[in-house]
Motif scaffolding. Structure first.
Motif, mmCIF file in Angstrom:
data_model
loop_
_atom_site.group_PDB
_atom_site.id
_atom_site.type_symbol
_atom_site.label_atom_id
_atom_site.label_comp_id
_atom_site.label_asym_id
_atom_site.label_seq_id
_atom_site.Cartn_x
_atom_site.Cartn_y
_atom_site.Cartn_z
ATOM 1 N N GLU A 375 22.090 -11.424 52.558
ATOM 2 C CA GLU A 375 23.260 -10.760 53.124
ATOM 3 C C GLU A 375 24.029 -9.939 52.094
ATOM 4 O O GLU A 375 25.082 -9.389 52.397
ATOM 5 C CB GLU A 375 24.203 -11.808 53.736
ATOM 6 N N VAL A 376 23.522 -9.865 50.876
ATOM 7 C CA VAL A 376 24.281 -9.202 49.816
ATOM 8 C C VAL A 376 23.647 -7.886 49.368
ATOM 9 O O VAL A 376 24.240 -7.147 48.608
ATOM 10 C CB VAL A 376 24.443 -10.131 48.592
ATOM 11 N N TYR A 377 22.434 -7.609 49.845
ATOM 12 C CA TYR A 377 21.747 -6.399 49.380
ATOM 13 C C TYR A 377 20.989 -5.789 50.552
ATOM 14 O O TYR A 377 20.111 -6.420 51.151
ATOM 15 C CB TYR A 377 20.772 -6.754 48.254
ATOM 16 N N ASN A 378 21.344 -4.576 50.903
ATOM 17 C CA ASN A 378 20.646 -3.841 51.958
ATOM 18 C C ASN A 378 19.641 -2.918 51.300
ATOM 19 O O ASN A 378 20.003 -1.978 50.588
ATOM 20 C CB ASN A 378 21.649 -3.034 52.789
ATOM 21 N N GLN A 379 18.356 -3.168 51.528
ATOM 22 C CA GLN A 379 17.324 -2.406 50.847
ATOM 23 C C GLN A 379 17.354 -0.924 51.199
ATOM 24 O O GLN A 379 16.887 -0.085 50.424
ATOM 25 C CB GLN A 379 15.943 -3.003 51.155
ATOM 26 N N LYS A 380 17.927 -0.564 52.348
ATOM 27 C CA LYS A 380 18.027 0.845 52.725
ATOM 28 C C LYS A 380 18.919 1.619 51.751
ATOM 29 O O LYS A 380 18.766 2.829 51.588
ATOM 30 C CB LYS A 380 18.583 0.975 54.141
ATOM 31 N N HIS A 381 19.858 0.924 51.110
ATOM 32 C CA HIS A 381 20.760 1.592 50.173
ATOM 33 C C HIS A 381 20.025 2.103 48.940
ATOM 34 O O HIS A 381 20.523 2.998 48.244
ATOM 35 C CB HIS A 381 21.868 0.628 49.739
ATOM 36 N N ALA A 382 18.848 1.551 48.665
ATOM 37 C CA ALA A 382 18.099 1.958 47.484
ATOM 38 C C ALA A 382 17.662 3.422 47.571
ATOM 39 O O ALA A 382 17.508 4.099 46.550
ATOM 40 C CB ALA A 382 16.878 1.059 47.293
ATOM 41 N N GLU A 383 17.474 3.918 48.798
ATOM 42 C CA GLU A 383 17.009 5.306 48.954
ATOM 43 C C GLU A 383 18.010 6.291 48.356
ATOM 44 O O GLU A 383 17.634 7.206 47.609
ATOM 45 C CB GLU A 383 16.785 5.619 50.429
ATOM 46 N N GLY A 384 19.279 6.116 48.656
ATOM 47 C CA GLY A 384 20.288 7.009 48.105
ATOM 48 C C GLY A 384 20.401 6.884 46.592
ATOM 49 O O GLY A 384 20.558 7.887 45.885
ATOM 50 N N PHE A 385 20.314 5.666 46.099
ATOM 51 C CA PHE A 385 20.372 5.450 44.651
ATOM 52 C C PHE A 385 19.237 6.180 43.949
ATOM 53 O O PHE A 385 19.447 6.877 42.955
ATOM 54 C CB PHE A 385 20.307 3.956 44.343
ATOM 55 N N ILE A 386 18.007 6.038 44.482
ATOM 56 C CA ILE A 386 16.844 6.660 43.845
ATOM 57 C C ILE A 386 16.963 8.178 43.886
ATOM 58 O O ILE A 386 16.621 8.872 42.920
ATOM 59 C CB ILE A 386 15.547 6.193 44.535
ATOM 60 N N ARG A 387 17.484 8.716 45.011
ATOM 61 C CA ARG A 387 17.607 10.163 45.127
ATOM 62 C C ARG A 387 18.577 10.706 44.066
ATOM 63 O O ARG A 387 18.310 11.733 43.425
ATOM 64 C CB ARG A 387 18.081 10.539 46.526
ATOM 65 N N LEU A 388 19.695 10.019 43.864
ATOM 66 C CA LEU A 388 20.637 10.449 42.832
ATOM 67 C C LEU A 388 20.090 10.196 41.432
ATOM 68 O O LEU A 388 20.267 11.017 40.526
ATOM 69 C CB LEU A 388 21.972 9.726 43.014
ATOM 70 N N TYR A 389 19.429 9.091 41.249
ATOM 71 C CA TYR A 389 18.872 8.742 39.936
ATOM 72 C C TYR A 389 17.843 9.763 39.478
ATOM 73 O O TYR A 389 17.735 10.081 38.289
ATOM 74 C CB TYR A 389 18.237 7.344 40.021
ATOM 75 N N SER A 390 17.081 10.311 40.424
ATOM 76 C CA SER A 390 16.017 11.255 40.084
ATOM 77 C C SER A 390 16.418 12.701 40.343
ATOM 78 O O SER A 390 15.559 13.587 40.373
ATOM 79 C CB SER A 390 14.755 10.918 40.888
ATOM 80 N N LEU A 391 17.719 12.955 40.533
ATOM 81 C CA LEU A 391 18.180 14.283 40.897
ATOM 82 C C LEU A 391 17.812 15.338 39.857
ATOM 83 O O LEU A 391 17.373 16.447 40.196
ATOM 84 C CB LEU A 391 19.701 14.260 41.111
ATOM 85 N N ALA A 392 17.980 15.036 38.587
ATOM 86 C CA ALA A 392 17.659 16.002 37.543
ATOM 87 C C ALA A 392 16.186 16.395 37.587
ATOM 88 O O ALA A 392 15.834 17.581 37.437
ATOM 89 C CB ALA A 392 18.022 15.435 36.176
ATOM 90 N N SER A 393 15.313 15.424 37.797
ATOM 91 C CA SER A 393 13.880 15.718 37.886
ATOM 92 C C SER A 393 13.585 16.589 39.103
ATOM 93 O O SER A 393 12.742 17.508 39.052
ATOM 94 C CB SER A 393 13.079 14.413 37.974
ATOM 95 N N ARG A 394 14.256 16.303 40.209
ATOM 96 C CA ARG A 394 14.062 17.077 41.430
ATOM 97 C C ARG A 394 14.482 18.540 41.225
ATOM 98 O O ARG A 394 13.773 19.477 41.606
ATOM 99 C CB ARG A 394 14.860 16.434 42.565
ATOM 100 N N ILE A 395 15.658 18.750 40.617
ATOM 101 C CA ILE A 395 16.147 20.112 40.385
ATOM 102 C C ILE A 395 15.217 20.861 39.441
ATOM 103 O O ILE A 395 14.907 22.043 39.644
ATOM 104 C CB ILE A 395 17.582 20.070 39.830
ATOM 105 N N ARG A 396 14.750 20.179 38.386
ATOM 106 C CA ARG A 396 13.844 20.812 37.437
ATOM 107 C C ARG A 396 12.548 21.243 38.124
ATOM 108 O O ARG A 396 12.017 22.344 37.883
ATOM 109 C CB ARG A 396 13.539 19.845 36.288
ATOM 110 N N ALA A 397 12.032 20.381 38.990
ATOM 111 C CA ALA A 397 10.794 20.694 39.704
ATOM 112 C C ALA A 397 10.981 21.870 40.659
ATOM 113 O O ALA A 397 10.095 22.729 40.792
ATOM 114 C CB ALA A 397 10.319 19.466 40.473
ATOM 115 N N LEU A 398 12.131 21.942 41.333
ATOM 116 C CA LEU A 398 12.399 23.055 42.242
ATOM 117 C C LEU A 398 12.488 24.372 41.482
ATOM 118 O O LEU A 398 11.981 25.409 41.945
ATOM 119 C CB LEU A 398 13.695 22.792 43.011
ATOM 120 N N HIS A 399 13.128 24.354 40.315
ATOM 121 C CA HIS A 399 13.188 25.553 39.480
ATOM 122 C C HIS A 399 11.784 25.996 39.053
ATOM 123 O O HIS A 399 11.458 27.186 39.063
ATOM 124 C CB HIS A 399 14.046 25.299 38.243
ATOM 125 N N GLN A 400 10.957 25.045 38.667
ATOM 126 C CA GLN A 400 9.612 25.356 38.215
ATOM 127 C C GLN A 400 8.784 25.953 39.346
ATOM 128 O O GLN A 400 8.042 26.925 39.158
ATOM 129 C CB GLN A 400 8.935 24.095 37.673
#
Length: 410
Positions: A375-400
């Motif tokens: 009841e203390v951790y909703n695994q769906k919340h991990a998706e948003g965390f991962i998206r923000l955590y990998s944001l720099a890599s995503r932007i770099r890839a889009l530029h490339q």
């Protein structure tokens, strides 16, 4: 000599070097020589008869100062909180003892009205820097005499001949194989076959520990209890610092724990090889790491690791009496505040392993870590965390991708 000296306090060990230094100082400086002996836990065998030996060498008096408790409480235990380990291996056994020895030597010098300090460190080692840096911080007005940097003697036979000419007794001999330094925390061995790093150390090298192959076939478990990063109990029995270290040295040494064969980088620029035995140190280091893994958050633990590396360098380089040391120890003490709990270690065939750990300040929670429903951790919340955590890599890839598309159209 160029400077007039009336009275000098010599850090005296009773060995060949300092036995020769006493008459050499008297002859070359025409001064009174006071012997100072620091008891840092090197053992009764080394201290037995040392006062008479100093007097026989020509010292006017000999001051033996018991520093074991101070060593344990003010240096060893605080340093343990930093996690200091030099070049990833060495628990700093020799370096740890030097600050309190130097401080006590200065205290004796002021007590007897001396105007100079002397030591038996060679011009190739780290200890000359450690002692003289401490003297500079504590008593800059006192002259420092380092005979190994002044006299013409260069070998054991030279020193033995010097003493024989003056009928000064000495138990040393030309055939001595090893150079050893012992204190409460460790014993180091250099020389002999160790001068060639291709040679495996013989069992003659090791004095505190049995060979792991000869250690008991059954493991031994110890429960160590800590309060704010300091050991308080072993198997439920209260131990003061000195007694705890002696007890762990004996037990762990019997299981072959604490051996280190190391080639290290000296402060003065050369490499040296030494074999170190630190049984209690290896046990306490393992226990502290186990407790830290349970209690410290990730960023604090990462910082403690960096702090330990930096503090090890500070200790090795002889910078104990500096403002930086005070700052670093203050940080380590703060980090260690939640390090209370119990650790069980297993000693077996030269290895120390943490098998159990618990703390009222533990950050480990099965409710968070479980794979079952909680009841203390909703695994769906991990998706948003991962998206923000990998944001720099995503932007770099889009530029490339945009650059590649543009190049393709040309």
């Amino acid at each position: 000599m160029s400077k007039s000296i009336n009275k000098v306090v010599l850090a005296y060990s009773g060995g060949l070097d300092t036995s020769a230094i006493v008459p050499w100082l008297k002859e070359n400086y025409d001064c009174d020589v006071v012997a100072f002996v620091a008891d840092v836990g090197q053992g009764d065998e080394e201290l037995e008869g040392i006062e008479a030996k100093a007097i026989a060498s020509g010292a006017s008096s000999c001051h033996i100062v018991d520093l074991k408790e101070k060593f344990a409480r003010e240096v060893i235990y605080p340093t343990l909180k930093t996690g200091a380990i030099y070049e990833g291996q060495y628990l700093l056994g020799t370096a740890l003892a030097r600050p309190i020895i130097a401080q006590a030597q200065v205290d004796v010098a002021r007590k007897v009205g001396a105007d100079a300090l002397a030591h038996g460190c060679t011009g190739k080692g780290n200890d000359q820097v450690r002692f003289e840096s401490a003297f500079a911080a504590l008593a800059p007005e006192l002259t420092v005499i380092a005979p190994w940097r002044e006299w013409t003697m260069r070998s054991r036979p030279d020193l033995l001949a010097y003493l024989a000419e003056r009928n000064i007794p000495c138990s040393a001999s030309v055939t001595k194989i090893y150079s050893r330094d012992a204190n409460l925390w460790h014993i180091s061995t250099e020389g002999g076959e160790l001068e060639d790093p291709w040679n495996e150390p013989t069992e003659q090298v090791w004095t505190w520990t049995v060979a792991p192959e000869q250690a008991p076939d059954q493991p031994q478990y110890l429960q160590l209890s800590f309060q704010q990063g300091e050991l308080t109990h072993i198997d439920g029995q209260a131990y003061a610092p000195v007694e705890a270290i002696l007890h762990l040295n004996q037990i762990a040494g019997a299981h072959g724990v604490g051996r280190l064969d190391m080639v290290e980088n000296r402060l003065v620029g050369m490499k040296s090889r030494g074999c170190y035995e630190t049984p209690a140190g290896e046990v306490l280091r393992a226990a502290m790491l186990g407790l830290e893994s349970l209690v410290l958050d990730r960023t604090t633990q990462d910082y403690r690791i960096r702090l330990g590396n930096e503090f090890a360098q500070l200790m090795y380089d002889g910078r104990w009496f500096t403002p930086l040391k005070d700052v670093m120890l203050a940080a380590a003490t703060k980090i260690a505040e939640p390090l209370s709990g119990d650790i069980v270690v297993k000693l077996y065939k030269g290895q120390v392993t943490v098998t159990q750990k618990r703390s009222p300040n533990s950050l480990y929670s099965n409710a968070f870590a479980t794979f079952d429903e909680d009841e203390v951790y909703n695994q769906k919340h991990a998706e948003g965390f991962i998206r923000l955590y990998s944001l720099a890599s995503r932007i770099r890839a889009l530029h490339q991708q945009a650059d590649d598309d543009g190049a393709g159209k040309e």
